[in-house]
Design a protein around this motif. Structure first.
Motif, mmCIF file in Angstrom:
data_model
loop_
_atom_site.group_PDB
_atom_site.id
_atom_site.type_symbol
_atom_site.label_atom_id
_atom_site.label_comp_id
_atom_site.label_asym_id
_atom_site.label_seq_id
_atom_site.Cartn_x
_atom_site.Cartn_y
_atom_site.Cartn_z
ATOM 1 N N THR A 27 0.527 -1.353 0.079
ATOM 2 C CA THR A 27 0.263 -0.223 -0.262
ATOM 3 C C THR A 27 0.637 0.773 -0.060
ATOM 4 O O THR A 27 0.558 2.372 -0.531
ATOM 5 N N GLU A 28 1.701 1.070 0.897
ATOM 6 C CA GLU A 28 2.464 2.352 0.574
ATOM 7 C C GLU A 28 4.020 2.340 -0.403
ATOM 8 O O GLU A 28 4.793 3.483 -0.202
ATOM 9 N N THR A 29 4.237 1.622 -1.258
ATOM 10 C CA THR A 29 4.990 1.996 -1.692
ATOM 11 C C THR A 29 5.213 2.444 -2.913
ATOM 12 O O THR A 29 6.135 3.272 -2.878
ATOM 13 N N SER A 30 4.185 3.474 -3.488
ATOM 14 C CA SER A 30 4.009 4.557 -3.706
ATOM 15 C C SER A 30 4.290 5.474 -3.630
ATOM 16 O O SER A 30 5.113 6.227 -3.802
ATOM 17 N N LEU A 82 5.261 15.514 -18.090
ATOM 18 C CA LEU A 82 4.524 14.919 -16.649
ATOM 19 C C LEU A 82 5.212 15.409 -15.634
ATOM 20 O O LEU A 82 6.485 15.167 -15.729
ATOM 21 N N ASP A 83 4.706 15.937 -14.851
ATOM 22 C CA ASP A 83 5.787 16.060 -13.329
ATOM 23 C C ASP A 83 6.279 14.660 -12.485
ATOM 24 O O ASP A 83 4.921 13.709 -12.605
ATOM 25 N N LYS A 84 6.182 14.984 -11.512
ATOM 26 C CA LYS A 84 6.367 13.275 -10.940
ATOM 27 C C LYS A 84 5.011 12.686 -10.283
ATOM 28 O O LYS A 84 4.623 12.170 -10.504
ATOM 29 N N ASP A 95 0.616 8.891 -10.786
ATOM 30 C CA ASP A 95 -0.716 8.636 -11.149
ATOM 31 C C ASP A 95 -0.882 7.409 -12.410
ATOM 32 O O ASP A 95 -1.514 6.111 -11.495
ATOM 33 N N LEU A 96 -0.187 7.548 -13.172
ATOM 34 C CA LEU A 96 0.084 6.759 -14.179
ATOM 35 C C LEU A 96 0.513 5.511 -13.924
ATOM 36 O O LEU A 96 -0.325 4.595 -14.817
ATOM 37 N N ALA A 97 1.453 5.152 -13.115
ATOM 38 C CA ALA A 97 1.776 3.596 -12.431
ATOM 39 C C ALA A 97 1.111 3.373 -11.489
ATOM 40 O O ALA A 97 0.661 2.396 -13.017
#
Ligand code: ZN
Length: 82
Positions: free
Chosen positions: A9-12, A59-61, A66-68
């Motif tokens: 859950t926290e990976t991003s 795109l910014d980070k 979000d895309l990932a």
């Protein structure tokens, strides 16, 4: 100690450095001991990297992450429909 579900859950947030240091250390330790989550982290980083390569400057980070996430969701859904 964090479990695998918390870690995934926290990976991003971990990649985005969007966590307090105590939590980052907890995640880091979990990645050290847990091969599954380490693979997940690597895969996630690769996804973010791929998205970065597609549109390097537009795109910014945050958008990349979000895309990932979106890509991962699509992958998941494709997998379950299979
Ligand atoms: Zn784990």
């Amino acid at each position: 100690m964090l479990n695998c579900k918390d870690t995934v859950t926290e990976t991003s947030n971990y990649i985005n450095k969007d966590l307090p240091i105590s939590k980052r250390i907890g995640l880091f330790l979990h990645f050290m001991i847990c091969r599954c989550c380490r693979n997940y982290l690597r895969q996630f980083e690769k996804t973010v990297e791929t998205v970065s390569l597609v549109k390097p400057s537009e795109l910014d980070k945050t958008n990349k992450l979000d895309l990932a996430r979106l890509l991962q969701q699509v992958n998941k859904e494709t997998g379950s429909n299979h």
